[in-house]
Each structure stands twice: as C-alpha cells, then as structure tokens.
Design a protein around this motif. Structure first.
Motif, short mmCIF file in Angstrom:
data_model
loop_
_atom_site.label_atom_id
_atom_site.label_comp_id
_atom_site.label_asym_id
_atom_site.label_seq_id
_atom_site.Cartn_x
_atom_site.Cartn_y
_atom_site.Cartn_z
N LEU A 98 -9.56 3.48 -6.43
CA LEU A 98 -9.64 2.31 -5.56
C LEU A 98 -9.99 2.80 -4.16
N SER A 99 -10.79 2.00 -3.45
CA SER A 99 -11.32 2.42 -2.15
C SER A 99 -11.52 1.21 -1.26
N ALA A 102 -10.68 8.56 5.80
CA ALA A 102 -10.05 8.86 7.08
C ALA A 102 -10.76 9.98 7.83
N LEU A 103 -11.49 10.84 7.13
CA LEU A 103 -12.25 11.90 7.80
C LEU A 103 -13.30 11.31 8.73
N TYR A 104 -13.82 10.15 8.36
CA TYR A 104 -14.85 9.50 9.17
C TYR A 104 -14.28 8.46 10.12
N HIS A 153 -7.10 9.88 -2.81
CA HIS A 153 -8.35 10.61 -2.59
C HIS A 153 -9.32 9.82 -1.71
N ALA A 154 -9.57 8.56 -2.07
CA ALA A 154 -10.53 7.77 -1.31
C ALA A 154 -10.03 7.54 0.12
N LEU A 155 -8.77 7.20 0.26
CA LEU A 155 -8.24 6.89 1.59
C LEU A 155 -8.30 8.10 2.52
N LEU A 160 0.85 -1.19 0.00
CA LEU A 160 0.00 0.00 0.00
C LEU A 160 0.88 1.23 0.00
N SER A 161 0.78 2.04 -1.07
CA SER A 161 1.45 3.34 -1.12
C SER A 161 0.38 4.41 -1.04
N VAL A 162 0.49 5.28 -0.08
CA VAL A 162 -0.54 6.30 0.16
C VAL A 162 -0.15 7.60 -0.53
#
Length: 237
Positions: free
Chosen positions: A192-193, A220-222, A214-216, A4-6
């Motif tokens: 991807l999410s 993370a906000l939630y 973007h999805a990650l 996983l690369s963020v």
C-alpha cells in the motif's frame, strides 16, 4: 478513520547497514507517533537483519499508541511477544529466509495450530490478527481459529491497481464484507502506498487499520517523514 500503523523495519535496515545507532530507531518511532500515526509495527525475523529482538523490547517503553508485532509464531517469536505484550500480534507464515511476506495463512489446513497460538496470546490480553489472502474460504477459516482480526495481504491489489485495473480490489471488498458479517476486524498491509491507499480505503468496508512500511519510508526520502505521515492520514480520513 482508519488507523495508520507505520512499519519501521526499513529504519532498522538502514541503521544496521552502517552499525551504530544512526538512525535512532526509538527516536524515529517517537517522532512518527508525534507526527500523528496511531501505531508502530515491527516484523522481527529470526536472522534479525532489520528489527532485532532487543529493539522489540526497547520499543515497548516508547510506543504509546498501538504496538503491533508481526511474525511467524515460532518459539523465539512467541517468547518475545509474551515478554513485550504488545497491543496486537499479527501472525504471518513467513519462511525463515523470506525477503518479505509473500502469502497469507491457509487457515483451513493450519486451523488447529493457529487456534492454539491465538489462544496463547489472547490468554495474555493480546489482540490477534492473521495475515490472509482475500479468499472467502480462508476468511471463514480465520473465524474458526478464534482470531480477533484478519490482515488482508494487499500485494495483488497494489499490482493490479498499478496496471490501471481497479477491479483488482473486488476480492478484497468481498472478503471485508464477509469478515464484517463474521465479526472479524479488518486490517490490511503490503505494497500500500500514497498512490493507492485512498482508493483502497474508500472501497473496503470497516477497514480498521493499515500497516505500511516500505512505501512510506521510501516516499519519505523525497517528501519528508512528517509530511508523508500526514499525507497518509489525510487519505485515510
């Protein structure tokens, strides 16, 4: 396990919206690695509207996992990559004013150009990856450029999966199988999410790495950044 690369572009977007250094991009990159992610991705653009070129330089001192810099290999980008010497450069054919990536390379039409760029980066020991659509002829073209890997552009898969059409993954499976046969490493990214990553991982043979931003960050906000990173890691096992 798929790495996983963020992608931390969105962290830089938030920082730039207010000015100053909140959130602190370097601290976030450090924390994401501490939480278990195996890489950090950035995608600087010419207008520096999120990641700034200086960010790329500063991150070099804090990224101790895999450092991946994405972008269109124009002169300033090439100079930046050769200065920073990341572990991987991912070549993306973005138009200058593009909001986000919207297509992969035509590796047939651009074979000579890509070959030249790839040889330049490889000369400095930087692994190269080409952003491509899941089209078999394009995968074959990528091999001819001398690239080390491809990154499959997954927006179409994510859209079809969201509609309940699991067959939308078929072109990606065929592309990955061919890439494996040709000796190309397989990465993937875009839209991807948490909703679709496990299905994608389970069906793509030899998937080495996913780059997710973007999805990650939105999730993370939630759910919290550390929690979300670990949720991805579990789904990628």
């Amino acid at each position: 396990m798929t790495k996983l690369s963020v992608n931390i572009n969105k962290i830089a977007t938030l920082r730039n919206a207010r000015g100053g250094n909140v959130p602190d991009l370097l601290k976030v990159a450090t924390d994401i690695q501490k939480f278990g992610a195996q890489g950090i991705t950035i995608h600087p653009r010419p207008d520096e509207r999120h990641i700034r070129y200086q960010d790329a330089r500063d991150l070099k001192s804090v990224v101790y996992t895999e450092y991946n810099i994405e972008g269109n290999p124009q002169h300033n980008f090439i100079d930046l990559v050769l200065e920073c010497k990341p572990d991987q450069v991912t070549l993306v054919p973005d138009a200058i004013g593009a909001i986000t990536s919207s297509a992969g390379w035509d590796t047939i039409k651009n074979q000579s150009y890509l070959t030249e760029m790839i040889q330049e980066f490889q000369r400095y020991g930087i692994r190269t990856s080409i952003f491509v659509d899941p089209i078999l002829e394009i995968i074959e073209g990528a091999k001819k450029t001398g690239a080390d890997r491809i990154e499959l552009y997954t927006e179409a898969f994510a859209y079809q999966y969201g509609l309940g059409n699991e067959n939308g993954i078929d072109p990606y499976v065929k592309s990955a199988v061919l890439a494996n046969e040709l000796g190309l490493g397989v990465n993937a990214g875009h839209d991807l999410s948490l909703d679709n990553i496990q299905f994608f991982k389970q069906n793509i043979p030899g998937l080495l790495e996913v780059s997710i931003g973007h999805a990650l960050i939105s999730e993370a906000l939630y759910l919290g950044l550390e929690n979300v990173v670990n949720m991805y890691l579990q789904k990628l096992k």
